[in-house]
Design a protein around this motif. Structure first.
Motif, mmCIF file in Angstrom:
data_model
loop_
_atom_site.group_PDB
_atom_site.id
_atom_site.type_symbol
_atom_site.label_atom_id
_atom_site.label_comp_id
_atom_site.label_asym_id
_atom_site.label_seq_id
_atom_site.Cartn_x
_atom_site.Cartn_y
_atom_site.Cartn_z
ATOM 1 N N ILE A 159 -5.153 -5.047 12.363
ATOM 2 C CA ILE A 159 -3.364 -5.195 12.674
ATOM 3 C C ILE A 159 -3.209 -6.745 12.112
ATOM 4 N N GLY A 160 -1.925 -5.782 11.630
ATOM 5 C CA GLY A 160 -1.699 -7.093 11.103
ATOM 6 C C GLY A 160 0.484 -6.608 11.199
ATOM 7 N N ASP A 161 1.145 -8.614 10.401
ATOM 8 C CA ASP A 161 2.016 -8.507 10.849
ATOM 9 C C ASP A 161 2.860 -8.453 9.782
ATOM 10 N N GLY A 162 2.324 -9.307 8.850
ATOM 11 C CA GLY A 162 3.208 -8.846 7.196
ATOM 12 C C GLY A 162 2.723 -8.642 6.282
ATOM 13 N N ALA A 191 -8.539 -0.333 6.499
ATOM 14 C CA ALA A 191 -9.337 0.029 7.489
ATOM 15 C C ALA A 191 -9.214 1.985 8.270
ATOM 16 N N HIS A 192 -9.908 2.458 9.210
ATOM 17 C CA HIS A 192 -9.369 4.066 9.500
ATOM 18 C C HIS A 192 -8.036 4.079 10.236
ATOM 19 N N ILE A 193 -7.816 3.279 11.160
ATOM 20 C CA ILE A 193 -6.589 3.055 11.685
ATOM 21 C C ILE A 193 -5.934 1.643 11.629
ATOM 22 N N GLY A 194 -4.819 2.388 11.169
ATOM 23 C CA GLY A 194 -4.037 0.576 10.563
ATOM 24 C C GLY A 194 -2.781 0.143 11.724
ATOM 25 N N VAL A 195 -2.516 -0.675 12.345
ATOM 26 C CA VAL A 195 -1.664 -0.937 13.727
ATOM 27 C C VAL A 195 -0.258 -2.280 12.692
ATOM 28 N N GLY A 196 0.929 -1.881 12.855
ATOM 29 C CA GLY A 196 1.797 -2.895 12.166
ATOM 30 C C GLY A 196 2.428 -3.264 13.391
ATOM 31 N N ILE A 197 2.321 -4.426 13.018
ATOM 32 C CA ILE A 197 3.511 -6.058 13.955
ATOM 33 C C ILE A 197 4.767 -5.755 13.474
ATOM 34 N N ARG A 198 5.734 -5.587 14.213
ATOM 35 C CA ARG A 198 7.208 -5.672 13.296
ATOM 36 C C ARG A 198 7.423 -7.217 13.611
ATOM 37 N N GLY A 199 7.167 -8.397 12.851
ATOM 38 C CA GLY A 199 7.387 -9.958 13.294
ATOM 39 C C GLY A 199 8.488 -10.422 12.309
ATOM 40 N N LYS A 200 8.423 -11.821 12.462
ATOM 41 C CA LYS A 200 8.745 -12.673 11.304
ATOM 42 C C LYS A 200 8.966 -12.192 9.619
ATOM 43 N N GLU A 201 7.667 -11.986 9.359
ATOM 44 C CA GLU A 201 6.652 -11.685 7.727
ATOM 45 C C GLU A 201 8.103 -11.028 7.605
ATOM 46 N N VAL A 260 4.271 -2.820 9.103
ATOM 47 C CA VAL A 260 4.701 -2.091 9.335
ATOM 48 C C VAL A 260 4.867 -0.044 8.650
ATOM 49 N N LEU A 261 5.189 -0.590 7.131
ATOM 50 C CA LEU A 261 5.865 0.040 6.266
ATOM 51 C C LEU A 261 3.866 0.960 6.018
ATOM 52 N N ALA A 262 2.974 -0.319 6.285
ATOM 53 C CA ALA A 262 1.811 0.571 5.463
ATOM 54 C C ALA A 262 0.804 1.063 7.150
#
Length: 188
Positions: A78-81, A91-101, A106-108
């Motif tokens: 899980i990442g935001d930047g 990772a097997h599954i990636g979750v992108g969080i739309r944020g200030k960074e 999100v695109l990856a």
């Protein structure tokens, strides 16, 4: 030396379990070839592992260490930047969080969320629904193909296993298309 001491320490049960907090320079030493499996063993025994002040490549290396050496386990990143992109891709599954960074995470990612609070719903609700749908579809798939094969078997038995066809070629080729795609569209 410190990893060997922690390996001996974490092998004993403790009420509440253990937590491991490691920073970037210490993680660099723990991820060298001689000690990375020891680091993985210590990390697996802990209830929580927190890597702080680490580089993006170190995040990816930790994810790959777990992914490559623990078969049967699924890794979720899980990442935001932009600094989390390599970890998300490893990772097997990636979750992108739309944020200030920015939008790089999100695109990856495989899944994109507008806020971190939606992660619980993604995992517990939609994950369970997906699991149930796939389980039902697998059961339907076996039922459909066993039914098809048993009809052919009983027809062949009644006709002394001659080469006579039960179904027209067009119906036979459309069987899987019609009876596999339509129930999926109706069920989903």
């Amino acid at each position: 030396k410190e990893l060997v001491r922690m390996d001996g320490l974490t092998s004993k049960e403790r009420k509440g379990g253990y937590a491991l907090v490691i920073d970037g320079p210490s993680l660099r030493a723990a991820l060298c070839e001689e000690t990375k499996m020891l680091f993985l063993n210590v990390s697996v025994r802990c209830k929580a592992v927190m890597c702080c002040r680490v580089t993006p490549s170190q995040k990816a290396l930790v994810t790959l260490l777990v992914k490559d050496n623990m078969p049967g386990q699924i890794t979720l990143a899980i990442g935001d930047g932009a600094n989390d992109v390599s970890m998300i891709q490893a990772a097997h599954i990636g979750v992108g969080i739309r944020g200030k960074e920015g939008q790089q995470a999100v695109l990856a990612s495989d899944y994109a969320l507008p806020r971190f609070c939606f992660l619980e719903r993604l995992l517990l609700v939609h994950g369970r629904w997906s699991y149930n749908r796939i389980g039902t579809m697998v059961c339907y798939f076996f039922y459909k193909n066993i039914t098809f094969a048993m009809c052919l078997f009983w027809f062949a038995l009644a006709n002394a296993f001659s080469a006579q066809a039960l179904y027209d070629d067009g119906y036979q080729s459309l069987y899987n298309v019609v009876f596999t795609s339509l129930p999926i569209m109706v069920f989903a």
